[in-house]
Design a protein around this motif. Structure first.
Motif, mmCIF file in Angstrom:
data_model
loop_
_atom_site.group_PDB
_atom_site.id
_atom_site.type_symbol
_atom_site.label_atom_id
_atom_site.label_comp_id
_atom_site.label_asym_id
_atom_site.label_seq_id
_atom_site.Cartn_x
_atom_site.Cartn_y
_atom_site.Cartn_z
ATOM 1 N N THR A 51 1.816 -10.351 -20.079
ATOM 2 C CA THR A 51 1.133 -11.490 -20.697
ATOM 3 C C THR A 51 1.180 -12.743 -19.814
ATOM 4 O OG1 THR A 51 3.174 -12.112 -21.863
ATOM 5 C CG2 THR A 51 1.629 -10.647 -23.017
ATOM 6 N N LYS A 52 1.898 -12.675 -18.692
ATOM 7 C CA LYS A 52 2.041 -13.861 -17.859
ATOM 8 C C LYS A 52 1.702 -13.581 -16.389
ATOM 9 C CE LYS A 52 5.600 -15.930 -20.786
ATOM 10 N NZ LYS A 52 6.963 -16.508 -20.836
ATOM 11 N N PRO A 53 0.536 -12.990 -16.112
ATOM 12 C CA PRO A 53 0.186 -12.720 -14.704
ATOM 13 C C PRO A 53 -0.022 -13.998 -13.900
ATOM 14 C CG PRO A 53 -1.696 -12.325 -16.129
ATOM 15 C CD PRO A 53 -0.531 -12.555 -17.032
ATOM 16 N N GLY A 54 -0.530 -15.043 -14.581
ATOM 17 C CA GLY A 54 -0.741 -16.309 -13.877
ATOM 18 C C GLY A 54 0.551 -16.894 -13.338
ATOM 19 N N GLU A 55 1.589 -16.893 -14.180
ATOM 20 C CA GLU A 55 2.874 -17.451 -13.757
ATOM 21 C C GLU A 55 3.506 -16.620 -12.628
ATOM 22 O OE1 GLU A 55 1.837 -17.059 -16.756
ATOM 23 O OE2 GLU A 55 2.468 -18.664 -18.117
ATOM 24 N N VAL A 56 3.422 -15.283 -12.774
ATOM 25 C CA VAL A 56 4.039 -14.395 -11.776
ATOM 26 C C VAL A 56 3.397 -14.589 -10.407
ATOM 27 C CG1 VAL A 56 4.378 -11.991 -11.087
ATOM 28 C CG2 VAL A 56 4.739 -12.669 -13.467
ATOM 29 N N TYR A 57 2.084 -14.561 -10.373
ATOM 30 C CA TYR A 57 1.403 -14.670 -9.082
ATOM 31 C C TYR A 57 1.359 -16.101 -8.570
ATOM 32 C CZ TYR A 57 0.307 -9.762 -9.420
ATOM 33 O OH TYR A 57 0.420 -8.384 -9.498
ATOM 34 N N ALA A 58 1.548 -17.055 -9.458
ATOM 35 C CA ALA A 58 1.701 -18.445 -9.007
ATOM 36 C C ALA A 58 3.013 -18.593 -8.227
ATOM 37 C CB ALA A 58 1.678 -19.403 -10.195
ATOM 38 N N VAL A 59 4.076 -17.958 -8.729
ATOM 39 C CA VAL A 59 5.366 -17.966 -8.017
ATOM 40 C C VAL A 59 5.207 -17.287 -6.657
ATOM 41 C CG1 VAL A 59 7.717 -17.068 -8.014
ATOM 42 C CG2 VAL A 59 6.776 -18.064 -10.101
ATOM 43 N N LEU A 60 4.492 -16.152 -6.633
ATOM 44 C CA LEU A 60 4.287 -15.434 -5.373
ATOM 45 C C LEU A 60 3.500 -16.292 -4.375
ATOM 46 C CD1 LEU A 60 4.513 -12.795 -3.743
ATOM 47 C CD2 LEU A 60 2.353 -12.081 -4.790
ATOM 48 N N ILE B 248 0.823 -1.210 0.000
ATOM 49 C CA ILE B 248 0.000 0.000 0.000
ATOM 50 C C ILE B 248 0.857 1.260 0.000
ATOM 51 C CG2 ILE B 248 -1.796 1.247 1.277
ATOM 52 C CD1 ILE B 248 -2.736 -1.368 0.038
ATOM 53 N N ILE B 249 2.012 1.204 0.668
ATOM 54 C CA ILE B 249 2.888 2.390 0.739
ATOM 55 C C ILE B 249 4.113 2.228 -0.174
ATOM 56 C CG2 ILE B 249 2.138 3.091 3.038
ATOM 57 C CD1 ILE B 249 4.598 1.701 4.188
ATOM 58 N N SER B 250 4.003 1.332 -1.150
ATOM 59 C CA SER B 250 5.051 1.099 -2.160
ATOM 60 C C SER B 250 6.353 0.581 -1.560
ATOM 61 C CB SER B 250 5.324 2.393 -2.958
ATOM 62 O OG SER B 250 4.155 2.842 -3.594
ATOM 63 N N LEU B 251 6.249 -0.206 -0.503
ATOM 64 C CA LEU B 251 7.440 -0.870 0.039
ATOM 65 C C LEU B 251 7.807 -2.019 -0.880
ATOM 66 C CD1 LEU B 251 9.479 -1.296 2.400
ATOM 67 C CD2 LEU B 251 7.777 -2.834 3.406
ATOM 68 N N SER B 252 9.090 -2.154 -1.175
ATOM 69 C CA SER B 252 9.527 -3.152 -2.160
ATOM 70 C C SER B 252 9.647 -4.550 -1.557
ATOM 71 C CB SER B 252 10.879 -2.731 -2.763
ATOM 72 O OG SER B 252 10.761 -1.516 -3.442
ATOM 73 N N GLU B 253 8.586 -4.987 -0.851
ATOM 74 C CA GLU B 253 8.591 -6.366 -0.362
ATOM 75 C C GLU B 253 8.183 -7.295 -1.511
ATOM 76 O OE1 GLU B 253 5.267 -7.749 0.029
ATOM 77 O OE2 GLU B 253 4.715 -5.847 -0.887
ATOM 78 N N VAL B 254 8.075 -8.574 -1.224
ATOM 79 C CA VAL B 254 7.988 -9.559 -2.298
ATOM 80 C C VAL B 254 6.724 -9.409 -3.151
ATOM 81 C CG1 VAL B 254 6.928 -11.369 -0.855
ATOM 82 C CG2 VAL B 254 8.340 -11.993 -2.832
ATOM 83 N N SER B 255 5.582 -9.060 -2.543
ATOM 84 C CA SER B 255 4.365 -8.936 -3.344
ATOM 85 C C SER B 255 4.417 -7.691 -4.236
ATOM 86 C CB SER B 255 3.126 -8.894 -2.437
ATOM 87 O OG SER B 255 3.196 -7.817 -1.538
ATOM 88 N N PHE B 256 5.043 -6.618 -3.748
ATOM 89 C CA PHE B 256 5.205 -5.417 -4.578
ATOM 90 C C PHE B 256 6.139 -5.700 -5.749
ATOM 91 C CE2 PHE B 256 7.244 -1.398 -5.715
ATOM 92 C CZ PHE B 256 6.142 -0.563 -5.875
ATOM 93 N N ILE B 257 7.232 -6.419 -5.473
ATOM 94 C CA ILE B 257 8.157 -6.791 -6.547
ATOM 95 C C ILE B 257 7.457 -7.676 -7.578
ATOM 96 C CG2 ILE B 257 10.233 -8.135 -7.072
ATOM 97 C CD1 ILE B 257 10.873 -5.427 -5.910
ATOM 98 N N ALA B 258 6.601 -8.573 -7.098
ATOM 99 C CA ALA B 258 5.855 -9.434 -8.026
ATOM 100 C C ALA B 258 4.966 -8.601 -8.942
ATOM 101 C CB ALA B 258 5.014 -10.440 -7.247
ATOM 102 N N SER B 259 4.343 -7.558 -8.381
ATOM 103 C CA SER B 259 3.501 -6.694 -9.222
ATOM 104 C C SER B 259 4.345 -5.925 -10.231
ATOM 105 C CB SER B 259 2.704 -5.722 -8.346
ATOM 106 O OG SER B 259 3.548 -4.742 -7.774
ATOM 107 N N GLN B 260 5.566 -5.544 -9.833
ATOM 108 C CA GLN B 260 6.467 -4.871 -10.767
ATOM 109 C C GLN B 260 6.871 -5.806 -11.908
ATOM 110 O OE1 GLN B 260 7.696 -1.450 -10.422
ATOM 111 N NE2 GLN B 260 5.849 -1.539 -9.176
ATOM 112 N N ILE B 261 7.155 -7.041 -11.565
ATOM 113 C CA ILE B 261 7.500 -8.027 -12.603
ATOM 114 C C ILE B 261 6.313 -8.241 -13.532
ATOM 115 C CG2 ILE B 261 8.143 -10.439 -13.008
ATOM 116 C CD1 ILE B 261 9.678 -10.357 -10.352
ATOM 117 N N ASN B 262 5.123 -8.230 -12.967
ATOM 118 C CA ASN B 262 3.920 -8.430 -13.777
ATOM 119 C C ASN B 262 3.736 -7.323 -14.803
ATOM 120 O OD1 ASN B 262 1.382 -9.820 -14.392
ATOM 121 N ND2 ASN B 262 0.398 -8.029 -13.471
ATOM 122 N N THR B 263 4.137 -6.094 -14.441
ATOM 123 C CA THR B 263 4.051 -5.002 -15.418
ATOM 124 C C THR B 263 5.089 -5.145 -16.528
ATOM 125 O OG1 THR B 263 5.548 -3.595 -14.098
ATOM 126 C CG2 THR B 263 3.193 -3.396 -13.667
#
Length: 229
Positions: free
Chosen positions: A191-200, A172-187
């Motif tokens: 085309t591969k949101p399923g794979e990214v969030y599956a890893v998360l 929520i405050i843009s801390l670069s923890e693992v879920s935020f990094i996963a969202s950055q990778i998703n951007t």
């Protein structure tokens, strides 16, 4: 999934470090561990106040405990995010903000765990220590708390599991923890949101399930030791 991890795995694990700020999975674990370590002494003090015979200690701490336990962590994060700059006079970084919020939130839960551990011991432990000439404080620190700590180890591990999951609200405050990094990778690979969030999801599952099993093993081991004694 493997292709995504091979390409962005290092970024997922440690963020931009050493060429930038630390982030990813390592930051999540460090944040959770630091929050639990810093919250523990506060939890001890709160627990001792909660069982204190003195109302001027017990009543306000009890009120604080119920207030924080009845407040969502998200609200505490917002309070820390907007209140800390007012107190310190300068903008605090996201890590410090999230750490303060987690310490406040975890301290009251640890206080209840510690209080339950103390109350779970026979009253004779304190009475024996006092009869040997120990003051109340020394008896609590040297006799009661060490025994209570051993009994509450599984609960502390479970609290660490909860803290690991709570760090995801740093998004929520843009801390670069693992879920935020996963969202950055998703951007980067939209085309591969399923794979990214599956890893998360798999990452959180492995961490939390492993810690939960460790807590279960500790609980069984301690139960066996108590039976033998």
């Amino acid at each position: 999934m493997i292709e995504v991890f091979q390409t962005y795995g290092l970024y997922y694990l440690i963020g931009q470090y050493p060429n930038g700020p630390l982030g990813g999975l390592l930051l999540t674990l460090l944040l959770a561990l630091a929050a639990l370590v810093l919250a523990f002494p506060v939890g001890v003090i709160f627990a001792l106040c909660r069982i204190s015979p003195f109302a001027y200690l017990r009543v306000p701490v009890t009120a604080i405990t119920y207030l924080i336990r009845g407040t969502p962590l998200l609200m505490i994060i917002f309070w820390a995010y907007f209140l800390l700059p007012t107190i310190t006079g300068q903008r605090t970084d996201q890590f410090s903000t999230m750490l303060v919020a987690l310490v406040i939130f975890d301290a009251v839960y640890l206080a209840e765990i510690i209080r339950a551990g103390i109350l779970g011991l026979p009253k004779g432990q304190m009475e024996c220590a006092r009869s040997l000439g120990f003051s109340y404080v020394r008896a609590m620190l040297l006799v009661v708390l060490p025994q209570a700590f051993r009994n509450m180890l599984p609960s502390l591990v479970n609290q660490f599991v909860s803290t690991v999951k709570e760090t995801s609200l740093g998004y929520i405050i843009s801390l670069s923890e693992v879920s935020f990094i996963a969202s950055q990778i998703n951007t980067m690979v939209p085309t591969k949101p399923g794979e990214v969030y599956a890893v998360l999801g798999f990452t959180y599952f492995v961490m939390c399930f492993s810690l939960s099993r460790f807590a279960y093993w500790l609980e069984r081991r301690l139960a066996v030791r108590i039976i033998k004694v």
